[in-house]
Design a protein around this motif. Structure first.
Motif, PDB file in Angstrom:
ATOM      1  N   ALA A  73       0.826  -1.203   0.000  1.00  0.00           N
ATOM      2  CA  ALA A  73       0.000   0.000   0.000  1.00  0.00           C
ATOM      3  C   ALA A  73       0.864   1.258   0.000  1.00  0.00           C
ATOM      4  N   HIS A  74       1.946   1.233   0.773  1.00  0.00           N
ATOM      5  CA  HIS A  74       2.847   2.388   0.831  1.00  0.00           C
ATOM      6  C   HIS A  74       3.479   2.645  -0.534  1.00  0.00           C
ATOM      7  N   SER A 109       1.005   4.166  -2.941  1.00  0.00           N
ATOM      8  CA  SER A 109       0.837   5.589  -2.635  1.00  0.00           C
ATOM      9  C   SER A 109       1.998   6.402  -3.189  1.00  0.00           C
ATOM     10  N   PRO A 118      -1.532   3.436   4.246  1.00  0.00           N
ATOM     11  CA  PRO A 118      -0.337   2.847   3.624  1.00  0.00           C
ATOM     12  C   PRO A 118       0.855   2.812   4.575  1.00  0.00           C
TER      13      PRO A 118
END
Length: 279
Positions: free
Chosen positions: A174-175, A178, A221
């Motif tokens: 998720a990070h 992003s 994230p």
């Protein structure tokens, strides 16, 4: 991943420390005789999203600050043989497919050479984009150096990438999404959520997910989130979105998708949460 035998074989192949998983994916591509995720064509749900829901995803162009229109840059991490990359290029995007091994990249180039005729330019007035395949680790910046100045993308597509990763890697996934997604309102992540029919506790790959898996992780994230005994992320454990969080702007079940996901697949569209800029 249509049979229990294939699932069991994949699970056994990846019964090693997570740090060794990239090498395990490379070995599958090097051997080339066991690629059960390969469906031979783009997912119809992606085709319909890009061609029939332009009110949600826009066109293949983005307006630059200079007032000029530029082709959107699209990324497909874990692109397999590159079907989705070739589709995006035919729809006018400058598309990049990312894979982990030389053998996988060679498969993409073979597909591009042999079957480019299956991906004609969709709209002559808009023209076609480009398709490029890059070897690299999604979580590293080294492959971005090959693309020189390209650091973010206007469109990212995830189908069988998240579900290929162990749950422990979901915060990092998720990070990274992003980081790589353009912060402009036009920057969009399209997720084809799969396999939602599979119990998360049964392991993988593919690892079972739910729509809430995407919602919780993309809203937070890089944050470690609690999971329950059934292997499902706890809903609402962090009610406020985190820095860099994405917001879901659309969510539906597609009428058409690959056979294995009919009735259970979901499509979600994400962008950077604009409200976080006001905090």
């Amino acid at each position: 991943m249509a049979s229990n035998e294939e699932r069991a074989r994949l699970k056994a192949h990846f019964s090693v420390p997570v740090s060794n998983h990239p090498d395990r994916w490379s070995k599958l591509w090097d051997a080339g005789d066991f690629l059960p995720w390969d469906r031979g064509l783009p997912n119809p749900a992606l085709v319909d999203t890009l061609t029939q829901r332009q009110h949600l995803v826009g066109t293949c162009f983005v307006d630059e600050d200079t007032g000029r229109k530029q082709r959107k840059q699209a990324l497909v991490p874990g692109c397999g043989r590159g079907y989705d990359v070739l589709l995006l290029a035919s729809l006018g995007y400058n598309a990049y497919g990312l894979e982990i091994s030389d053998a996988a990249i060679n498969k993409c180039l073979e597909e591009q050479k042999a079957n480019a005729h299956k991906y004609p330019v969709h709209e002559q007035a808009e023209g076609g984009g480009t398709a490029e395949f890059v070897k690299g680790d999604f979580f590293s910046d080294k492959w971005l150096e090959i693309l020189q100045e390209k650091k973010t993308f206007d469109l990212i597509y995830d189908y069988t990438f998240l579900c290929a990763l162990p749950p422990s890697m979901r915060p990092a996934w998720a990070h990274r999404m992003s980081q790589l997604l353009s912060a402009k309102p036009s920057g969009q992540l399209i997720c084809l959520e799969f396999p939602t029919y599979k119990e998360p506790s049964t392991g993988g790959p593919p690892f079972g997910v739910t729509p809430n898996t995407y919602l919780e992780h993309l809203s937070h994230p890089g944050i470690e989130l609690p999971y329950n005994d059934a292997g499902q992320v706890v809903e609402g454990a962090r009610p406020q979105p985190s820095t860099g969080g994405l917001e879901r702007t659309a969510h539906w079940q597609p009428e058409k998708t690959h056979e294995i996901g009919k009735g259970t697949d979901w499509v979600s569209i994400w962008r950077h949460d604009q409200s976080l800029d006001l905090l």
